[in-house]
Enzyme design. Structure first.
Site, PDB file in Angstrom:
ATOM      1  N   CYS A   1      21.694 -34.774   1.876  1.00  0.00           N
ATOM      2  CA  CYS A   1      21.389 -36.065   1.245  1.00  0.00           C
ATOM      3  C   CYS A   1      21.680 -36.041  -0.250  1.00  0.00           C
ATOM      4  O   CYS A   1      21.486 -37.046  -0.928  1.00  0.00           O
ATOM      5  CB  CYS A   1      19.916 -36.416   1.468  1.00  0.00           C
ATOM      6  SG  CYS A   1      19.559 -36.882   3.164  1.00  0.00           S
TER       7      CYS A   1
ATOM      8  N   ASP B   1      15.258 -27.700  -5.922  1.00  0.00           N
ATOM      9  CA  ASP B   1      14.964 -27.315  -4.537  1.00  0.00           C
ATOM     10  C   ASP B   1      13.483 -27.141  -4.210  1.00  0.00           C
ATOM     11  O   ASP B   1      13.039 -27.513  -3.144  1.00  0.00           O
ATOM     12  CB  ASP B   1      15.707 -26.007  -4.201  1.00  0.00           C
ATOM     13  CG  ASP B   1      15.677 -25.707  -2.705  1.00  0.00           C
ATOM     14  OD1 ASP B   1      15.534 -24.537  -2.332  1.00  0.00           O
ATOM     15  OD2 ASP B   1      15.778 -26.666  -1.906  1.00  0.00           O
TER      16      ASP B   1
ATOM     17  N   LYS C   1      13.024 -19.144  -0.119  1.00  0.00           N
ATOM     18  CA  LYS C   1      12.397 -19.822   1.018  1.00  0.00           C
ATOM     19  C   LYS C   1      11.201 -19.018   1.539  1.00  0.00           C
ATOM     20  O   LYS C   1      10.162 -19.570   1.874  1.00  0.00           O
ATOM     21  CB  LYS C   1      13.426 -19.979   2.142  1.00  0.00           C
ATOM     22  CG  LYS C   1      14.684 -20.754   1.756  1.00  0.00           C
ATOM     23  CD  LYS C   1      14.382 -22.162   1.275  1.00  0.00           C
ATOM     24  CE  LYS C   1      15.660 -22.957   1.066  1.00  0.00           C
ATOM     25  NZ  LYS C   1      15.428 -24.293   0.509  1.00  0.00           N
TER      26      LYS C   1
ATOM     27  N   HIS D   1       9.264 -28.530  -0.723  1.00  0.00           N
ATOM     28  CA  HIS D   1      10.729 -28.419  -0.725  1.00  0.00           C
ATOM     29  C   HIS D   1      11.266 -29.639  -1.470  1.00  0.00           C
ATOM     30  O   HIS D   1      11.829 -30.546  -0.864  1.00  0.00           O
ATOM     31  CB  HIS D   1      11.202 -28.381   0.729  1.00  0.00           C
ATOM     32  CG  HIS D   1      12.657 -28.105   0.894  1.00  0.00           C
ATOM     33  ND1 HIS D   1      13.357 -28.529   1.994  1.00  0.00           N
ATOM     34  CD2 HIS D   1      13.556 -27.461   0.115  1.00  0.00           C
ATOM     35  CE1 HIS D   1      14.622 -28.141   1.896  1.00  0.00           C
ATOM     36  NE2 HIS D   1      14.769 -27.488   0.774  1.00  0.00           N
TER      37      HIS D   1
ATOM     38  N   ARG E   1      20.923 -19.247   6.983  1.00  0.00           N
ATOM     39  CA  ARG E   1      19.613 -18.877   7.454  1.00  0.00           C
ATOM     40  C   ARG E   1      19.667 -18.831   8.988  1.00  0.00           C
ATOM     41  O   ARG E   1      20.448 -19.546   9.604  1.00  0.00           O
ATOM     42  CB  ARG E   1      18.562 -19.923   7.019  1.00  0.00           C
ATOM     43  CG  ARG E   1      18.098 -19.773   5.596  1.00  0.00           C
ATOM     44  CD  ARG E   1      16.979 -20.768   5.256  1.00  0.00           C
ATOM     45  NE  ARG E   1      17.398 -22.141   5.376  1.00  0.00           N
ATOM     46  CZ  ARG E   1      17.104 -22.931   6.395  1.00  0.00           C
ATOM     47  NH1 ARG E   1      16.386 -22.460   7.411  1.00  0.00           N
ATOM     48  NH2 ARG E   1      17.548 -24.164   6.459  1.00  0.00           N
TER      49      ARG E   1
ATOM     50  N   SER F   1      18.620 -31.879   4.492  1.00  0.00           N
ATOM     51  CA  SER F   1      19.907 -31.415   3.954  1.00  0.00           C
ATOM     52  C   SER F   1      20.934 -32.540   4.044  1.00  0.00           C
ATOM     53  O   SER F   1      20.771 -33.521   4.769  1.00  0.00           O
ATOM     54  CB  SER F   1      20.389 -30.218   4.778  1.00  0.00           C
ATOM     55  OG  SER F   1      20.421 -30.581   6.137  1.00  0.00           O
TER      56      SER F   1
ATOM     57  N   ARG G   1      28.071 -20.894  -1.430  1.00  0.00           N
ATOM     58  CA  ARG G   1      27.064 -21.159  -2.454  1.00  0.00           C
ATOM     59  C   ARG G   1      27.503 -20.714  -3.844  1.00  0.00           C
ATOM     60  O   ARG G   1      28.382 -19.863  -3.965  1.00  0.00           O
ATOM     61  CB  ARG G   1      25.784 -20.397  -2.095  1.00  0.00           C
ATOM     62  CG  ARG G   1      25.140 -20.829  -0.778  1.00  0.00           C
ATOM     63  CD  ARG G   1      24.384 -22.114  -0.927  1.00  0.00           C
ATOM     64  NE  ARG G   1      23.814 -22.594   0.320  1.00  0.00           N
ATOM     65  CZ  ARG G   1      22.676 -23.270   0.366  1.00  0.00           C
ATOM     66  NH1 ARG G   1      21.994 -23.537  -0.736  1.00  0.00           N
ATOM     67  NH2 ARG G   1      22.220 -23.700   1.530  1.00  0.00           N
TER      68      ARG G   1
ATOM     69  N   TYR H   1      22.057 -12.539   3.417  1.00  0.00           N
ATOM     70  CA  TYR H   1      22.433 -13.880   2.973  1.00  0.00           C
ATOM     71  C   TYR H   1      21.270 -14.698   2.437  1.00  0.00           C
ATOM     72  O   TYR H   1      20.212 -14.752   3.096  1.00  0.00           O
ATOM     73  CB  TYR H   1      23.081 -14.653   4.131  1.00  0.00           C
ATOM     74  CG  TYR H   1      23.558 -16.000   3.661  1.00  0.00           C
ATOM     75  CD1 TYR H   1      22.710 -17.107   3.725  1.00  0.00           C
ATOM     76  CD2 TYR H   1      24.774 -16.141   3.020  1.00  0.00           C
ATOM     77  CE1 TYR H   1      23.099 -18.334   3.212  1.00  0.00           C
ATOM     78  CE2 TYR H   1      25.170 -17.354   2.505  1.00  0.00           C
ATOM     79  CZ  TYR H   1      24.331 -18.440   2.599  1.00  0.00           C
ATOM     80  OH  TYR H   1      24.724 -19.644   2.074  1.00  0.00           O
TER      81      TYR H   1
HETATM   82  C1  TSX Z   1      22.620 -38.679  -6.685  1.00  0.00           C
HETATM   83  C2  TSX Z   1      23.421 -38.716  -5.636  1.00  0.00           C
HETATM   84  C3  TSX Z   1      22.894 -38.807  -4.296  1.00  0.00           C
HETATM   85  N1  TSX Z   1      23.999 -39.141  -3.347  1.00  0.00           N
HETATM   86  C4  TSX Z   1      24.216 -40.448  -2.991  1.00  0.00           C
HETATM   87  O1  TSX Z   1      23.536 -41.360  -3.498  1.00  0.00           O
HETATM   88  C5  TSX Z   1      25.215 -40.710  -2.018  1.00  0.00           C
HETATM   89  N2  TSX Z   1      25.638 -41.879  -1.436  1.00  0.00           N
HETATM   90  C6  TSX Z   1      26.612 -41.504  -0.553  1.00  0.00           C
HETATM   91  C7  TSX Z   1      27.392 -42.480   0.313  1.00  0.00           C
HETATM   92  C8  TSX Z   1      28.530 -43.000  -0.511  1.00  0.00           C
HETATM   93  C9  TSX Z   1      29.764 -42.325  -0.531  1.00  0.00           C
HETATM   94  C10 TSX Z   1      30.814 -42.830  -1.312  1.00  0.00           C
HETATM   95  C11 TSX Z   1      30.617 -44.013  -2.089  1.00  0.00           C
HETATM   96  N3  TSX Z   1      31.593 -44.596  -2.857  1.00  0.00           N
HETATM   97  C12 TSX Z   1      32.876 -44.355  -2.876  1.00  0.00           C
HETATM   98  C13 TSX Z   1      33.643 -45.058  -3.942  1.00  0.00           C
HETATM   99  O2  TSX Z   1      33.380 -43.595  -2.069  1.00  0.00           O
HETATM  100  C14 TSX Z   1      29.397 -44.653  -2.079  1.00  0.00           C
HETATM  101  C15 TSX Z   1      28.346 -44.144  -1.304  1.00  0.00           C
HETATM  102  N4  TSX Z   1      26.830 -40.159  -0.581  1.00  0.00           N
HETATM  103  C16 TSX Z   1      25.964 -39.678  -1.485  1.00  0.00           C
HETATM  104  N5  TSX Z   1      25.734 -38.385  -1.882  1.00  0.00           N
HETATM  105  C17 TSX Z   1      26.521 -37.284  -1.318  1.00  0.00           C
HETATM  106  C18 TSX Z   1      25.784 -36.811  -0.035  1.00  0.00           C
HETATM  107  C19 TSX Z   1      26.365 -35.531   0.508  1.00  0.00           C
HETATM  108  C20 TSX Z   1      25.733 -34.337  -0.120  1.00  0.00           C
HETATM  109  C21 TSX Z   1      24.761 -38.128  -2.820  1.00  0.00           C
HETATM  110  O3  TSX Z   1      24.560 -36.962  -3.180  1.00  0.00           O
END
Ligand code: TSX
Length: 593
Positions: free
Chosen positions: A261, A288, A217, A237, A70, A259, A376, A208
């Site tokens: 998360c 989304d 969006k 959102h 975007r 984004s 994507r 895109y």
């Molecule tokens: C339902 C899942 C939500 N979630 C999470 O709850 C989450 N937590 C984390 C941080 C994390 C990364 C690795 C581990 N564990 C190991 C073993 O590496 C634990 C927490 N990353 C996460 N991620 C990935 C974020 C990038 C898009 C994530 O999506």
């Protein structure tokens, strides 16, 4: 008897006169039409077939390297009064904007076909759904819109019916008019303009995602949020997920995250083994966008206006989201991913080895990642193993809880509950994430992104907060509002919370709080679970980690509330007084603590 599609026919004629296409094709959304378009795109190189053994009917599209995301600085909201667009939008006076972009549309479809794409955002028979028509010269956009929306004959029939009803009321038909052309794919001649007061979108120069698939969006959020304010509902959102307990009771949660998360991951969560064994299930309604409206019973009822997922490929793997991976093994359009020696789609986080990168070059790590970070997959929502049939329910699903979240390595506990609706709106307005090196290089800069709507709110943010506050009215049975943080780190810089499937433990507490069946500590920032209020069996979390995850550091929160006060002041007079009062109430409670 004049056809009720006069308005639509006139608009198509006007656009054809301006853009000068060689031909016009009215899309019916049929399989035959889709197959013909895909065959045509394979012939002209727009789509490349992927390995039919491992990925039947899967296609790769490589966008122009300058057209990979975007473009917020070229995205405009053109309301009559600049103030109505707010500080959160780029603005241009409507007449000037139309003139500027129409000059770029003039003759832009010579040698091309003009496709008329009627679509419905939401189940075709839902009163919460809304229709639109996208005119485009990109078959790639047509193929994507067929996956992402209810596209073709059923949508056109609904537009015809609603146009007749509008005419009987002496009103104009209310379908959203979207005009799109890839133009010359020239960044200097690229604009995405919204005219909310005219229910109109005009986008040129990009092929895109959010710039070109106008149902997402542009319609479902920017025009949708403007329409929702004037009609008394909410276009958000947010993901929508259903949590079914062993007793067979399902509660629905709508959640907004900035984004990076893991919104899609949360919407397709796999319960931990112990929970699965007891009969817990997680159902995906959407990943989304969420349209929510007050029902007869005073509750908020929600639909996912989309019919597909336009998900970020990198980071999607067996360990982060097995449901998503299972969804994209067939009938999927991939954009800007890499490919392996046996022509399978590939991105960072997957096993195997890329041989050709997203630009079609032999993969060389010196050139950066094999798959573009914003690459994507476009796939029908129904293909997801956790897809819920309730995603097709005309009346939507009742929302028990609204969850805001962000990436906060310090200060913010794993989860807390707002004391009431106004406090919850403050929590949503204040939400944000600390930047990660991947995003901007700088690490730990807190960026607030109210309700995760900063790039998508089609009008003045202050007015948007006031609209949220307006739902707290007599008779309302409003969802409770919570904030979660999966990303808390310990002193050693390691994540304290296992996240992923174990987030179900937090969702369980959230739902139990909605049912009045879970304990919590009453703190100045809201209700926080004590160690005994969460089901943590099977996790090896030591007491110190739990104290950090569930602690409230008054000094730290004093600083946070002061920063939130400054943030609200930046919206000037349009920020609702009730929201500033709520900020002062929490700040005072902390000072007394
Ligand atoms: C339902 C899942 C939500 N979630 C999470 O709850 C989450 N937590 C984390 C941080 C994390 C990364 C690795 C581990 N564990 C190991 C073993 O590496 C634990 C927490 N990353 C996460 N991620 C990935 C974020 C990038 C898009 C994530 O999506």
């Amino acid at each position: 008897m004049t056809s009720q599609l006069d308005t639509l026919n006139r608009w198509v004629d006007d656009v054809a006169r301006l853009t000068q296409p060689d031909s016009i094709h009215w899309c019916d959304g049929s399989d035959a039409e889709n197959r013909a378009l895909i065959a045509q795109m394979e012939r002209d190189g727009t789509l490349i077939a992927l390995n039919p053994e491992t990925h039947p009917n899967c296609w790769l599209h490589r966008s122009h390297p300058s057209d990979v995301a975007r473009v917020e600085h070229l995205t405009l909201v053109c309301t009559k009064n600049k103030e109505d667009a707010g500080p959160n939008n780029h603005w241009m006076e409507p007449a000037e904007a139309h003139a500027k972009i129409d000059a770029l549309f003039a003759g832009c479809m010579r040698g091309r076909t003009l496709y008329v794409v009627p679509y419905c955002m939401g189940p075709i028979d839902s009163p919460i759904a809304r229709c639109g028509v996208e005119i485009t010269d990109s078959p790639y956009v047509v193929a994507n819109m067929r996956i992402m929306t209810r596209m073709g004959a059923p949508a056109l029939a609904r537009i015809e019916r609603e146009s007749a009803e509008a005419a009987a009321r002496g009103e104009q038909p209310a379908f959203v008019k979207g005009l799109h052309s890839i133009g010359e794919l020239d960044p200097e001649k690229r604009f995405i303009m919204h005219f909310p007061e005219e229910l109109t979108i005009k986008s040129i120069g990009s092929g895109y995602g959010g710039n070109a698939l106008l149902g997402k969006k542009c319609h479902a959020l920017r025009i949708g949020s403007f329409q929702a304010k004037s009609e008394g509902w909410l276009a958000e959102h947010m993901l929508i997920v259903g949590i079914e307990n062993p007793q067979g009771e399902t509660h629905y949660v709508a959640a907004a995250f900035p984004s990076a998360c893991g919104k899609t991951n949360l919407s397709m969560l796999i319960p931990p083994e112990g929970y699965r064994a007891k009969g817990w299930k997680v159902w995906t309604i959407g990943d989304d966008i969420c349209w929510m409206t007050p029902g007869e019973d005073g509750r908020l009822w929600a639909i996912n206006p989309e019919a597909g997922y336009f998900g970020v490929a990198p980071g999607t793997s067996k360990s982060t989201n097995p449901n998503a991976l299972a969804t994209i093994q067939r009938d999927t359009i991939y954009t800007n991913v890499a490919v392996t020696a046996d022509n399978q789609p590939w991105w960072e986080g997957l096993p195997g080895t890329p041989v050709t990168d997203w630009q079609g070059r032999p993969y060389d790590p010196k050139n950066g990642p094999a798959a573009h970070p914003n690459s994507r997959f476009t796939v029908s929502a129904r293909q997801c193993p956790s897809w819920s049939a309730q995603a097709e329910a005309a009346q939507g699903v009742p929302i028990s809880a609204i969850v805001f979240g962000g990436r906060r390595p310090s200060l913010v506990p794993l989860v807390f509950e707002a004391r009431d609706w106004a406090h919850g709106v403050l929590v949503g307005a204040a939400m944000g994430s600390e930047t990660t090196a991947a995003a901007t290089g700088a690490v730990g800069v807190l960026r607030r992104d109210s309700m995760a709507m900063k790039p998508f709110c089609g009008y003045n943010y202050g007015d948007y907060f006031a609209h949220w506050l307006s739902f707290d009215r007599p008779g309302a049975q409003l969802p409770k509002i919570f904030h979660v943080n999966w990303f808390r780190k310990g002193a050693d810089g390691k994540f304290l919370w296992p996240g992923f499937g174990d987030n179900l433990r937090v969702l369980e507490w959230i739902i139990d709080r909605c049912k009045g069946e879970a304990g919590a500590q009453d703190t100045p920032i809201g209700f926080v679970p004590g160690k005994r209020d969460l089901h943590l069996e099977g996790l090896d979390l030591d007491d110190q980690a739990l104290d950090t995850l569930l602690g409230v550091d008054a000094a730290g929160w004093n600083a946070e509330l002061a920063d939130i006060g400054r943030y609200l002041d930046s919206f000037g007079a349009r920020a609702p007084a009730a929201l500033k009062a709520e900020q002062r109430r929490v700040a005072d409670a902390l000072a007394r603590d």
